[in-house]
Design a protein around this motif. Structure first.
Motif, PDB file in Angstrom:
ATOM      1  N   LEU A   4      28.414  46.174  -6.731  1.00 60.73           N
ATOM      2  CA  LEU A   4      28.813  45.318  -5.613  1.00 60.73           C
ATOM      3  C   LEU A   4      30.152  45.753  -5.044  1.00 60.73           C
ATOM      4  N   GLU A   5      31.065  46.173  -5.932  1.00 58.39           N
ATOM      5  CA  GLU A   5      32.363  46.664  -5.477  1.00 58.39           C
ATOM      6  C   GLU A   5      32.200  47.957  -4.678  1.00 58.39           C
ATOM      7  N   ASP A   6      31.310  48.853  -5.146  1.00 54.90           N
ATOM      8  CA  ASP A   6      31.036  50.084  -4.396  1.00 54.90           C
ATOM      9  C   ASP A   6      30.448  49.761  -3.029  1.00 54.90           C
ATOM     10  N   MET A   7      29.561  48.763  -2.989  1.00 58.38           N
ATOM     11  CA  MET A   7      28.977  48.351  -1.715  1.00 58.38           C
ATOM     12  C   MET A   7      30.052  47.816  -0.783  1.00 58.38           C
ATOM     13  N   ARG A   8      30.986  47.003  -1.351  1.00 57.31           N
ATOM     14  CA  ARG A   8      32.073  46.462  -0.524  1.00 57.31           C
ATOM     15  C   ARG A   8      32.931  47.594   0.050  1.00 57.31           C
ATOM     16  N   LYS A   9      33.258  48.571  -0.819  1.00 59.58           N
ATOM     17  CA  LYS A   9      34.078  49.697  -0.354  1.00 59.58           C
ATOM     18  C   LYS A   9      33.366  50.468   0.745  1.00 59.58           C
ATOM     19  N   ARG A  10      32.048  50.669   0.538  1.00 58.14           N
ATOM     20  CA  ARG A  10      31.303  51.427   1.554  1.00 58.14           C
ATOM     21  C   ARG A  10      31.230  50.638   2.865  1.00 58.14           C
ATOM     22  N   LEU A  11      31.007  49.337   2.762  1.00 60.65           N
ATOM     23  CA  LEU A  11      30.985  48.516   3.975  1.00 60.65           C
ATOM     24  C   LEU A  11      32.338  48.553   4.675  1.00 60.65           C
ATOM     25  N   LYS A  12      33.405  48.470   3.859  1.00 58.60           N
ATOM     26  CA  LYS A  12      34.744  48.498   4.452  1.00 58.60           C
ATOM     27  C   LYS A  12      35.005  49.844   5.112  1.00 58.60           C
ATOM     28  N   ASP A  13      34.584  50.934   4.432  1.00 60.88           N
ATOM     29  CA  ASP A  13      34.756  52.264   5.026  1.00 60.88           C
ATOM     30  C   ASP A  13      33.970  52.383   6.324  1.00 60.88           C
ATOM     31  N   ASN A  14      32.746  51.823   6.310  1.00 59.69           N
ATOM     32  CA  ASN A  14      31.932  51.885   7.524  1.00 59.69           C
ATOM     33  C   ASN A  14      32.573  51.098   8.668  1.00 59.69           C
ATOM     34  N   VAL A  15      33.112  49.919   8.313  1.00 51.18           N
ATOM     35  CA  VAL A  15      33.787  49.112   9.343  1.00 51.18           C
ATOM     36  C   VAL A  15      35.003  49.848   9.880  1.00 51.18           C
ATOM     37  N   GLU A  16      35.808  50.401   8.947  1.00 48.60           N
ATOM     38  CA  GLU A  16      36.999  51.137   9.378  1.00 48.60           C
ATOM     39  C   GLU A  16      36.624  52.375  10.192  1.00 48.60           C
ATOM     40  N   GLU A  17      35.521  53.031   9.754  1.00 48.43           N
ATOM     41  CA  GLU A  17      35.076  54.212  10.496  1.00 48.43           C
ATOM     42  C   GLU A  17      34.602  53.826  11.890  1.00 48.43           C
ATOM     43  N   LYS A  18      33.920  52.674  11.963  1.00 49.09           N
ATOM     44  CA  LYS A  18      33.458  52.218  13.280  1.00 49.09           C
ATOM     45  C   LYS A  18      34.636  51.871  14.184  1.00 49.09           C
ATOM     46  N   ILE A  19      35.636  51.204  13.577  1.00 50.93           N
ATOM     47  CA  ILE A  19      36.832  50.876  14.370  1.00 50.93           C
ATOM     48  C   ILE A  19      37.516  52.155  14.851  1.00 50.93           C
ATOM     49  N   LYS A  20      37.616  53.125  13.919  1.00 52.47           N
ATOM     50  CA  LYS A  20      38.231  54.403  14.281  1.00 52.47           C
ATOM     51  C   LYS A  20      37.405  55.115  15.349  1.00 52.47           C
ATOM     52  N   TYR A  21      36.062  55.057  15.172  1.00 50.49           N
ATOM     53  CA  TYR A  21      35.172  55.707  16.134  1.00 50.49           C
ATOM     54  C   TYR A  21      35.324  55.072  17.516  1.00 50.49           C
ATOM     55  N   ASP A  22      35.342  53.738  17.552  1.00 54.81           N
ATOM     56  CA  ASP A  22      35.524  53.053  18.841  1.00 54.81           C
ATOM     57  C   ASP A  22      36.867  53.404  19.472  1.00 54.81           C
ATOM     58  N   LYS A  23      37.899  53.472  18.610  1.00 57.16           N
ATOM     59  CA  LYS A  23      39.227  53.826  19.115  1.00 57.16           C
ATOM     60  C   LYS A  23      39.235  55.233  19.678  1.00 57.16           C
ATOM     61  N   GLU A  24      38.566  56.165  18.947  1.00 63.10           N
ATOM     62  CA  GLU A  24      38.516  57.550  19.410  1.00 63.10           C
ATOM     63  C   GLU A  24      37.741  57.662  20.715  1.00 63.10           C
ATOM     64  N   ASN A  25      36.655  56.894  20.814  1.00 69.01           N
ATOM     65  CA  ASN A  25      35.880  56.930  22.058  1.00 69.01           C
ATOM     66  C   ASN A  25      36.706  56.418  23.242  1.00 69.01           C
TER      67      ASN A  25
END
Length: 498
Positions: A245-266
């Protein structure tokens, strides 16, 4: 401790603890009850073996009365016809759950209980002298009677044969034995309940603590709160579930951060492209209006205006191509066409094209090749050419010397071919050098519109080289120049052994 291990321990405990405690209680209470029976019935020597056998216990209980009866019959046979004496003796027996029967010849002269209770016993009473050898331990009467009979044979004063019987009902257990068995059953049930409750609490605590944490974690994830940490408290299956569950949380957080970064880059890309397209569009519009208004009234001016419009349109096309390639890079869909290339032939052609371009821009160009003729690489010719041109264009963009200079060197470094592109531009600050291959990164010196660029050129270069299995890096000194390096693995033919 794993949940499986907990259940095994619980199973073993449920078996062993009740058994051990029951045996202990049995010993303690057995000794107490034996002592109580000895005292209550005036007997001695009661053991666990005799205590577990009702016949033996009853025989011991009536042992003393039997001796007294035998003594009375031998010394005072007249009392065996005295109702008062017999009643007093029978009272003692009634306290021991027994009663007295007396027979003279063939006639029962005394019955110490109700006749209905004694009828079946009387019918099976042994005759005079029949139980002489076993009279001490008694004779068991089966069938409907279920009684233990101890017989005393004697002679009345008138010479008639007489027999006295101590009858004990085997079916009615003495109260102490019954209480003992009831107490034992109660204690065993109590031990089982206590052991089960203790084990249930132990397992419940081991299960509910991590479950509570996971429930809280699931609630936080459901509400979109990913800024927490789930630490497993055990190394069992639930602990592993916590880690998952902790790994899932980290992956979700990474995905959210990556999406935020991706949106920012776009957004940044759109802003950069919009800004960088605005300058050439404005220039094209201005020169086109100049032609329309007749400002370019000479052939020389007309040619210069048209040439400027063409150059700005080419610049816009380059920006659009970079944007298209960036989209392919972002989705890992760069169309590679790998082939075996001769290093010398390929970079000789590349150097020839660069020499013509540099000459038109009044930039000195040097080409140095230190690789043997037979060295080959596997690469996409078009994409490697894009790498070289992106690096060169980046150097030209930030060239601040009156006489620019660019050198291309190709070297053999073991299993790799190393390509170096050196310029004498203004260089890159040490703090900016580690970030120049990041998307949209621009040094402070390049943030003005006159330099242009989308900020993705070098990130494209890095992606292409890494997809070729190579590596790229740079060295630079401010006000002196920058050197870009990249390496590509050599192609090596594997010999076929017949």
């Amino acid at each position: 401790m794993k949940l499986k291990t907990r259940l095994i321990i619980a199973f073993i405990t449920v078996i062993t603890i009740p058994v051990l405690l029951s045996v202990t209680i049995l010993c303690v209470m057995g000794r107490y009850q034996m002592s109580a029976i000895d005292k209550a019935y005036e007997i001695s020597g009661t053991t666990v073996e005799s205590f577990s056998n009702s016949m033996t216990v009853i025989s011991q209980v009536t042992e003393k009365p039997y001796k007294e009866l035998n003594e009375m019959a031998r010394k005072s046979p007249q009392k065996m016809e005295d109702a008062t004496s017999l009643e007093e003796f029978n009272k003692k027996l009634r306290g021991k759950k027994s009663y007295l029967l007396v027979r003279k010849e063939d006639t029962i002269i005394y019955v110490g209980t109700e006749m209905e209770e004694a009828d079946h016993v009387i019918l099976q009473l042994p005759e005079y002298g029949e139980s002489e050898s076993t009279s001490k331990n008694g004779v068991y009467l089966g069938g409907e009677v279920q009684a233990l009979v101890k017989q005393v044979d004697f002679l009345y004063r008138d010479g008639d044969e007489g027999s006295a019987y101590i009858v004990s009902d085997v079916g009615n257990m003495i109260p102490e034995v019954e209480e003992f068995l009831v107490s034992m059953v109660f204690c065993v049930i109590l031990v089982l309940v206590f052991t089960a409750a203790l084990l249930i609490f132990w397992i419940y605590r081991g299960v509910m603590q991590p479950l509570g944490k996971m429930q809280l974690a699931a609630k936080n994830i459901k509400e979109g709160n990913l800024d927490f940490e789930l630490n497993p408290t055990s190394d069992d299956e639930l602990g592993q579930l916590c880690r998952d569950l902790e790994d899932m949380r980290k992956r979700l957080k990474d995905n959210v951060e990556e999406k935020i970064k991706y949106d920012k880059e776009n957004k940044e890309l759109i802003s950069n492209i919009s800004h960088d397209l605005k300058t050439p569009v404005t220039t094209i519009k201005g020169y086109a209006e100049g032609i329309m208004d007749g400002v370019a009234d000479t052939p020389e001016k007309m040619e210069r205006y048209i040439r400027t419009i063409y150059n700005k349109a080419t610049e816009m096309n380059t920006l659009i191509n970079e944007l298209t390639l960036y989209t392919k890079i972002d989705t890992n869909r760069i169309p590679y066409n790998f082939n075996t290339l001769s290093v010398n032939a390929y970079f000789d052609d590349c150097a020839e094209d660069l020499a013509v371009e540099m000459e038109s821009r009044n930039v000195e160009f040097g080409y140095f090749n230190y690789v043997a003729d037979n060295v080959k690489i596997i690469a996409d010719a078009e994409q490697i050419k894009r790498v070289v041109h992106n690096i060169v264009n980046n150097s030209l963009k930030y060239m601040d010397k009156p006489k620019g200079k660019i050198n291309l060197r190709v070297k053999d470094v073991g299993d790799f071919v190393q390509v170096e592109l050196e310029d004498n531009g203004k260089g890159i600050a040490a703090k900016d050098l580690p970030n120049i291959f990041d998307r949209f990164y621009r040094t402070d010196a390049s943030r003005n519109s006159s330099k242009g660029g989308s900020g993705i050129g070098l990130s494209i270069v890095k992606k292409i080289i890494e997809d070729h299995g190579g590596k790229i890096w740079a060295t630079s000194r401010e006000e002196t120049g920058t050197t870009m390096y990249f390496v590509i693995r050599k192609y090596q033919e594997v010999p076929i052994h017949e």
